[in-house]
Write a protein that holds these residues in place. Sequence first.
Motif, PDB file in Angstrom:
ATOM      1  N   ALA A 253       0.806  -1.211   0.000  1.00 54.35           N
ATOM      2  CA  ALA A 253       0.000   0.000   0.000  1.00 54.35           C
ATOM      3  C   ALA A 253       0.847   1.273   0.000  1.00 54.35           C
ATOM      4  O   ALA A 253       0.312   2.373  -0.190  1.00 54.35           O
ATOM      5  CB  ALA A 253      -0.937   0.009   1.211  1.00 54.35           C
ATOM      6  N   SER A 254       2.147   1.161   0.205  1.00 56.25           N
ATOM      7  CA  SER A 254       3.007   2.344   0.281  1.00 56.25           C
ATOM      8  C   SER A 254       3.193   2.990  -1.081  1.00 56.25           C
ATOM      9  O   SER A 254       3.289   2.306  -2.108  1.00 56.25           O
ATOM     10  CB  SER A 254       4.381   1.964   0.849  1.00 56.25           C
ATOM     11  N   LEU A 255       3.257   4.307  -1.101  1.00 55.96           N
ATOM     12  CA  LEU A 255       3.552   5.054  -2.316  1.00 55.96           C
ATOM     13  C   LEU A 255       5.061   5.164  -2.502  1.00 55.96           C
ATOM     14  O   LEU A 255       5.844   4.941  -1.574  1.00 55.96           O
ATOM     15  CB  LEU A 255       2.923   6.441  -2.258  1.00 55.96           C
ATOM     16  N   GLY A 256       5.463   5.543  -3.709  1.00 59.38           N
ATOM     17  CA  GLY A 256       6.886   5.670  -3.993  1.00 59.38           C
ATOM     18  C   GLY A 256       7.586   6.656  -3.089  1.00 59.38           C
ATOM     19  O   GLY A 256       8.712   6.431  -2.640  1.00 59.38           O
ATOM     20  N   ASN A 257       6.929   7.801  -2.795  1.00 59.78           N
ATOM     21  CA  ASN A 257       7.546   8.816  -1.940  1.00 59.78           C
ATOM     22  C   ASN A 257       7.795   8.316  -0.522  1.00 59.78           C
ATOM     23  O   ASN A 257       8.596   8.897   0.215  1.00 59.78           O
ATOM     24  CB  ASN A 257       6.657  10.060  -1.873  1.00 59.78           C
TER      25      ASN A 257
ATOM     26  N   THR B  44       6.237   3.829 -24.697  1.00 63.04           N
ATOM     27  CA  THR B  44       6.122   4.345 -23.335  1.00 63.04           C
ATOM     28  C   THR B  44       5.162   3.480 -22.514  1.00 63.04           C
ATOM     29  O   THR B  44       4.013   3.267 -22.925  1.00 63.04           O
ATOM     30  CB  THR B  44       5.620   5.793 -23.337  1.00 63.04           C
ATOM     31  N   PRO B  45       5.593   2.989 -21.363  1.00 63.51           N
ATOM     32  CA  PRO B  45       4.722   2.123 -20.553  1.00 63.51           C
ATOM     33  C   PRO B  45       3.634   2.903 -19.830  1.00 63.51           C
ATOM     34  O   PRO B  45       3.740   4.111 -19.633  1.00 63.51           O
ATOM     35  CB  PRO B  45       5.692   1.500 -19.543  1.00 63.51           C
ATOM     36  N   GLN B  46       2.580   2.179 -19.437  1.00 61.57           N
ATOM     37  CA  GLN B  46       1.530   2.744 -18.602  1.00 61.57           C
ATOM     38  C   GLN B  46       1.972   2.617 -17.142  1.00 61.57           C
ATOM     39  O   GLN B  46       2.121   1.511 -16.642  1.00 61.57           O
ATOM     40  CB  GLN B  46       0.220   1.987 -18.796  1.00 61.57           C
ATOM     41  N   PHE B  47       2.156   3.755 -16.464  1.00 65.48           N
ATOM     42  CA  PHE B  47       2.556   3.695 -15.060  1.00 65.48           C
ATOM     43  C   PHE B  47       2.295   5.038 -14.404  1.00 65.48           C
ATOM     44  O   PHE B  47       2.172   6.064 -15.072  1.00 65.48           O
ATOM     45  CB  PHE B  47       4.031   3.314 -14.918  1.00 65.48           C
ATOM     46  N   HIS B  48       2.191   5.012 -13.080  1.00 62.53           N
ATOM     47  CA  HIS B  48       2.072   6.228 -12.285  1.00 62.53           C
ATOM     48  C   HIS B  48       3.418   6.450 -11.598  1.00 62.53           C
ATOM     49  O   HIS B  48       3.935   5.538 -10.937  1.00 62.53           O
ATOM     50  CB  HIS B  48       0.967   6.071 -11.236  1.00 62.53           C
ATOM     51  N   PRO B  49       4.016   7.638 -11.726  1.00 64.90           N
ATOM     52  CA  PRO B  49       5.372   7.841 -11.208  1.00 64.90           C
ATOM     53  C   PRO B  49       5.513   7.695  -9.704  1.00 64.90           C
ATOM     54  O   PRO B  49       6.618   7.496  -9.200  1.00 64.90           O
ATOM     55  CB  PRO B  49       5.722   9.263 -11.656  1.00 64.90           C
ATOM     56  N   ASN B  50       4.401   7.798  -8.956  1.00 63.84           N
ATOM     57  CA  ASN B  50       4.501   7.681  -7.502  1.00 63.84           C
ATOM     58  C   ASN B  50       3.926   6.359  -6.992  1.00 63.84           C
ATOM     59  O   ASN B  50       3.722   6.190  -5.799  1.00 63.84           O
ATOM     60  CB  ASN B  50       3.799   8.850  -6.803  1.00 63.84           C
ATOM     61  N   LYS B  51       3.675   5.418  -7.891  1.00 61.79           N
ATOM     62  CA  LYS B  51       3.277   4.077  -7.472  1.00 61.79           C
ATOM     63  C   LYS B  51       4.458   3.141  -7.614  1.00 61.79           C
ATOM     64  O   LYS B  51       5.220   3.217  -8.580  1.00 61.79           O
ATOM     65  CB  LYS B  51       2.093   3.573  -8.299  1.00 61.79           C
ATOM     66  N   THR B  52       4.618   2.272  -6.655  1.00 60.33           N
ATOM     67  CA  THR B  52       5.751   1.357  -6.670  1.00 60.33           C
ATOM     68  C   THR B  52       5.587   0.319  -7.784  1.00 60.33           C
ATOM     69  O   THR B  52       4.485   0.094  -8.298  1.00 60.33           O
ATOM     70  CB  THR B  52       5.881   0.633  -5.325  1.00 60.33           C
TER      71      THR B  52
END
Length: 265
Positions: free
Chosen positions: A127-131, A204-212
């Motif tokens: 559940a942790s975010l990248g930050n 370019t991949p599908q991703f969210h920069p702050n999701k692990t």
Amino acid sequence: MARPAGWSPLLLCALMALAGPSSAEAGDGGWRRGGPGPPEEELCTVERRADLSYAEFVQRYAFQRPVVLRGLTDNSRFRALCSREKLLASFGGRVVRLSTANTYSYRKVDLPFQEYVERLLRPQDPASLGNDTLYFFGDNNFTEWASLFGHYAPPPYGLLGTAPAHSFGVAGAGTGVPFHWHGPGYSEVIYGRKRWFLYPPEKTPQFHPNKTTLAWLRDTYPGLAPAARPLECTISAGEVLYFPARWWHATLNLDTCVFISTFLG
């Protein structure tokens, strides 16, 4: 070995546990997983090569696609120095700089290496975010770590006009970096296993920069059409992954992982 009369199996198991790790467990250098890691994916869509010449490397891989290399160097001495006991004895009091697992974040945290190993080196919370995910990779003080890096034999294949720079890391199971790209380089696993996901520059991949990467694997990966899936492979201890310039890549440590990258800048 014969079992003494009257000894129960449970007592024998307890005594064996107290006696120390088995030979298989000792092979992890003392870097215990600390909990169940994410499942390993056996699929590998990146070529593995053990007999690659420099000419073939340049012709087929250096500028075109990733490759997993085996047997090009002997880093057994370096590996022995990277055990948990030896790293803590040599560098436990040294301050290291931790990075966040966010594609566009530059937040850094400094603390002693021993504190990082004992307090923060644990399996990733899905559940942790990248930050919120701190791990030790890169930002090495080469003067302080010279006694270790001097024993590392990097992959022998360089590229004209580039110079190698090493980045050393230790990270917990389930950690990793989300998709990003930069220049060409190598990544060698010393202990543990690291799963890689790679896309060519034009895709370019599908991703969210702050999701692990762990969250991406859980939420996005299962819905990808076969043609939209990345190249992927799990790299084990002693293997080296090469990736060309501008290839998108994300990583996921399947165990507590000790690794070193050689960037060709």
